[in-house]
Design a protein around this motif. Sequence first.
Motif, PDB file in Angstrom:
ATOM      1  N   LEU A 113       6.714  67.470 -69.165  1.00  0.00           N
ATOM      2  CA  LEU A 113       6.432  66.563 -68.050  1.00  0.00           C
ATOM      3  C   LEU A 113       6.948  67.145 -66.736  1.00  0.00           C
ATOM      4  O   LEU A 113       6.262  67.135 -65.716  1.00  0.00           O
ATOM      5  CB  LEU A 113       7.075  65.201 -68.319  1.00  0.00           C
ATOM      6  N   VAL A 114       8.168  67.664 -66.778  1.00  0.00           N
ATOM      7  CA  VAL A 114       8.773  68.218 -65.564  1.00  0.00           C
ATOM      8  C   VAL A 114       8.179  69.581 -65.206  1.00  0.00           C
ATOM      9  O   VAL A 114       7.900  69.866 -64.038  1.00  0.00           O
ATOM     10  CB  VAL A 114      10.306  68.335 -65.729  1.00  0.00           C
ATOM     11  N   SER A 115       7.967  70.437 -66.219  1.00  0.00           N
ATOM     12  CA  SER A 115       7.441  71.768 -65.931  1.00  0.00           C
ATOM     13  C   SER A 115       6.001  71.722 -65.439  1.00  0.00           C
ATOM     14  O   SER A 115       5.518  72.676 -64.817  1.00  0.00           O
ATOM     15  CB  SER A 115       7.532  72.666 -67.166  1.00  0.00           C
ATOM     16  N   SER A 116       5.305  70.604 -65.693  1.00  0.00           N
ATOM     17  CA  SER A 116       3.935  70.484 -65.198  1.00  0.00           C
ATOM     18  C   SER A 116       3.903  70.466 -63.674  1.00  0.00           C
ATOM     19  O   SER A 116       2.883  70.758 -63.050  1.00  0.00           O
ATOM     20  CB  SER A 116       3.267  69.212 -65.745  1.00  0.00           C
ATOM     21  N   LEU A 117       5.052  70.130 -63.055  1.00  0.00           N
ATOM     22  CA  LEU A 117       5.139  70.182 -61.601  1.00  0.00           C
ATOM     23  C   LEU A 117       5.026  71.625 -61.131  1.00  0.00           C
ATOM     24  O   LEU A 117       4.489  71.909 -60.064  1.00  0.00           O
ATOM     25  CB  LEU A 117       6.472  69.572 -61.138  1.00  0.00           C
ATOM     26  N   HIS A 118       5.527  72.531 -61.952  1.00  0.00           N
ATOM     27  CA  HIS A 118       5.393  73.963 -61.677  1.00  0.00           C
ATOM     28  C   HIS A 118       3.964  74.400 -61.957  1.00  0.00           C
ATOM     29  O   HIS A 118       3.426  75.274 -61.254  1.00  0.00           O
ATOM     30  CB  HIS A 118       6.378  74.745 -62.553  1.00  0.00           C
ATOM     31  N   CYS A 119       3.347  73.783 -62.961  1.00  0.00           N
ATOM     32  CA  CYS A 119       1.984  74.150 -63.345  1.00  0.00           C
ATOM     33  C   CYS A 119       0.986  73.862 -62.226  1.00  0.00           C
ATOM     34  O   CYS A 119      -0.086  74.477 -62.168  1.00  0.00           O
ATOM     35  CB  CYS A 119       1.552  73.378 -64.599  1.00  0.00           C
TER      36      CYS A 119
END
Length: 233
Positions: A10-16
Amino acid sequence: MLLSAFIFGLVSSLHCIGMCGPIAMMLPVDQHNPAKKVIQILLYHSGRLTAYAALGLVFGIVGKGLYLAGLQQQMSIIAGILMIIVVLVPEKILARYNFSKPVYRMLSKIKSSLGNQFKKKSYKALFTIGLLNGLLPCGLVYAALFGAIAMQSESLGVVYMLLYGLGTVPMMSTVVYASNWISQPIRNKIGKIIPYVAVCIGMLFILRGLGLGIPYVSPSNMSLFVRGEAHCG
C-alpha cells in the motif's frame, strides 16, 4: 507478518506512481465504456499479481530450503536488514550492484515486448502488460521478496507477494482514473513516507529472528523452528 506485506504494498505504491505510473497511464483502456474499462484495469492488475506470485514461489522455495537447514532465524534477521538497506541506500549506489545486471538482455526483451503490447487493445494484451510490468526491476519489489524468503514456505512466499501486490492495486488504479491531479510535488511528499514504513517492517523481521519472547512480534518458542539436534521433553 503477512499483514505487513499488504501495508508495505500500500505504501510502496506511492513510489510506483512515479516508476510504474506512466505505464498505467498509457494502458490501452476503453475511455468511453466505464464497465469495460474496469475489466481492463483488473486484467492489468491480474497480470502484475501473477508475476509477483511467481516470484514469491521462487523465493519462497529458497526460504523453505533455509528453513529446513535450520537457518530460519538468521534469514529473518538478514531479510529485515536487506529490506532496510534497499530503501535507505540511494538507488544510484544500489545500481552498481544490481543483481539484475546479468539478465539485462532478458529485461531488454521484456521492455520491447511491453512496448508492443501497448499497440494492441485486447484483454490478453492488458494481462500481458501487467505480467511484464511485474517482472521489471524495482527496489521495493526486491525488498518484498526478501520478506517472501523469510516466510519459510513456498505457499506463504506466494501469499506474501500476492498481498504485497494487492496493496499496490488501489493507488495504481487511481493513477488510471485521476492521473491529472497527482502532481510531482504530491508524489514527492507522499514518497517520503516509504522509508519509514519499510524500516518498521524490516525491524519486525529482525525482531522476529531475534526471538526476544515478545508475543506475536518476536516469539521465543523454539519448537516452532527446525533444529539440528533431537529435542525431547
